[in-house]
Design a protein around this motif. Structure first.
Motif, mmCIF file in Angstrom:
data_model
loop_
_atom_site.group_PDB
_atom_site.id
_atom_site.type_symbol
_atom_site.label_atom_id
_atom_site.label_comp_id
_atom_site.label_asym_id
_atom_site.label_seq_id
_atom_site.Cartn_x
_atom_site.Cartn_y
_atom_site.Cartn_z
ATOM 1 N N PRO A 51 0.795 -1.235 0.000
ATOM 2 C CA PRO A 51 0.000 0.000 0.000
ATOM 3 C C PRO A 51 0.827 1.284 0.000
ATOM 4 O O PRO A 51 0.389 2.305 -0.512
ATOM 5 C CB PRO A 51 -0.820 -0.096 1.284
ATOM 6 C CG PRO A 51 -0.820 -1.528 1.651
ATOM 7 C CD PRO A 51 0.444 -2.104 1.123
ATOM 8 N N GLY A 52 2.031 1.271 0.534
ATOM 9 C CA GLY A 52 2.849 2.480 0.592
ATOM 10 C C GLY A 52 3.804 2.634 -0.570
ATOM 11 O O GLY A 52 4.704 3.477 -0.530
ATOM 12 N N PHE A 53 3.613 1.857 -1.639
ATOM 13 C CA PHE A 53 4.548 1.887 -2.765
ATOM 14 C C PHE A 53 4.582 3.242 -3.448
ATOM 15 O O PHE A 53 5.661 3.744 -3.776
ATOM 16 C CB PHE A 53 4.195 0.792 -3.782
ATOM 17 C CG PHE A 53 5.144 0.742 -4.937
ATOM 18 C CD1 PHE A 53 6.399 0.192 -4.791
ATOM 19 C CD2 PHE A 53 4.773 1.256 -6.177
ATOM 20 C CE1 PHE A 53 7.280 0.150 -5.851
ATOM 21 C CE2 PHE A 53 5.645 1.219 -7.238
ATOM 22 C CZ PHE A 53 6.905 0.665 -7.077
ATOM 23 N N LEU A 57 7.774 5.555 -3.828
ATOM 24 C CA LEU A 57 8.217 5.959 -5.159
ATOM 25 C C LEU A 57 8.309 7.480 -5.260
ATOM 26 O O LEU A 57 9.291 8.019 -5.788
ATOM 27 C CB LEU A 57 7.259 5.404 -6.218
ATOM 28 C CG LEU A 57 7.597 5.662 -7.669
ATOM 29 C CD1 LEU A 57 8.907 4.980 -8.035
ATOM 30 C CD2 LEU A 57 6.466 5.169 -8.558
ATOM 31 N N SER A 58 7.324 8.192 -4.740
ATOM 32 C CA SER A 58 7.349 9.659 -4.763
ATOM 33 C C SER A 58 8.516 10.206 -3.954
ATOM 34 O O SER A 58 9.161 11.174 -4.357
ATOM 35 C CB SER A 58 6.048 10.220 -4.197
ATOM 36 O OG SER A 58 4.959 9.825 -4.975
ATOM 37 N N SER A 59 8.790 9.584 -2.829
ATOM 38 C CA SER A 59 9.910 10.024 -1.996
ATOM 39 C C SER A 59 11.240 9.839 -2.712
ATOM 40 O O SER A 59 12.101 10.723 -2.689
ATOM 41 C CB SER A 59 9.922 9.258 -0.682
ATOM 42 O OG SER A 59 8.729 9.470 0.023
ATOM 43 N N LEU A 64 15.877 12.178 -5.608
ATOM 44 C CA LEU A 64 16.711 12.183 -6.815
ATOM 45 C C LEU A 64 16.645 13.519 -7.546
ATOM 46 O O LEU A 64 17.632 13.957 -8.138
ATOM 47 C CB LEU A 64 16.298 11.041 -7.747
ATOM 48 C CG LEU A 64 16.629 9.635 -7.262
ATOM 49 C CD1 LEU A 64 16.080 8.599 -8.243
ATOM 50 C CD2 LEU A 64 18.127 9.458 -7.089
ATOM 51 N N ALA A 65 15.487 14.183 -7.497
ATOM 52 C CA ALA A 65 15.347 15.464 -8.181
ATOM 53 C C ALA A 65 16.103 16.579 -7.480
ATOM 54 O O ALA A 65 16.484 17.571 -8.115
ATOM 55 C CB ALA A 65 13.873 15.837 -8.290
#
Length: 88
Positions: A51-53, A57-59, A64-65
């Motif tokens: 559920p926290g994927f 992924l956003s983190s 990286l950005a």
């Protein structure tokens, strides 16, 4: 965005600054239109599995950005030859 503009103004030649800034703005707009449906599909596909994927992924994408922005900021700070304040 103001931070990115300030860093771009120091890194890009004056004649190509407008083109670079418009390209950056356009890529932000296209990315904002594309990520909502993509993240919705990824969320629906991974909800039963992890559920926290999407949050993870956003983190990762956010961290990286920040790396290229931090590198440019460090380089421009050295180029401006700021003085280091020595403490006790």
């Amino acid at each position: 965005m103001p931070t990115i503009r300030a860093l771009l103004s120091k890194q890009v030649n004056g004649s190509s600054y407008g083109i670079t800034l418009i390209s950056l703005q356009l890529s932000f707009k296209i990315a904002s239109l594309a990520y909502t449906p993509i993240y919705t599909k990824v969320y629906q596909a991974t909800l039963d599995w992890f559920p926290g994927f999407v949050f993870t992924l956003s983190s990762i994408i956010t961290v990286l950005a920040t790396i290229p922005v931090s590198m440019v900021g460090c380089r421009s700070g050295r180029a401006d030859s700021y003085e280091r304040i020595l403490g006790n």
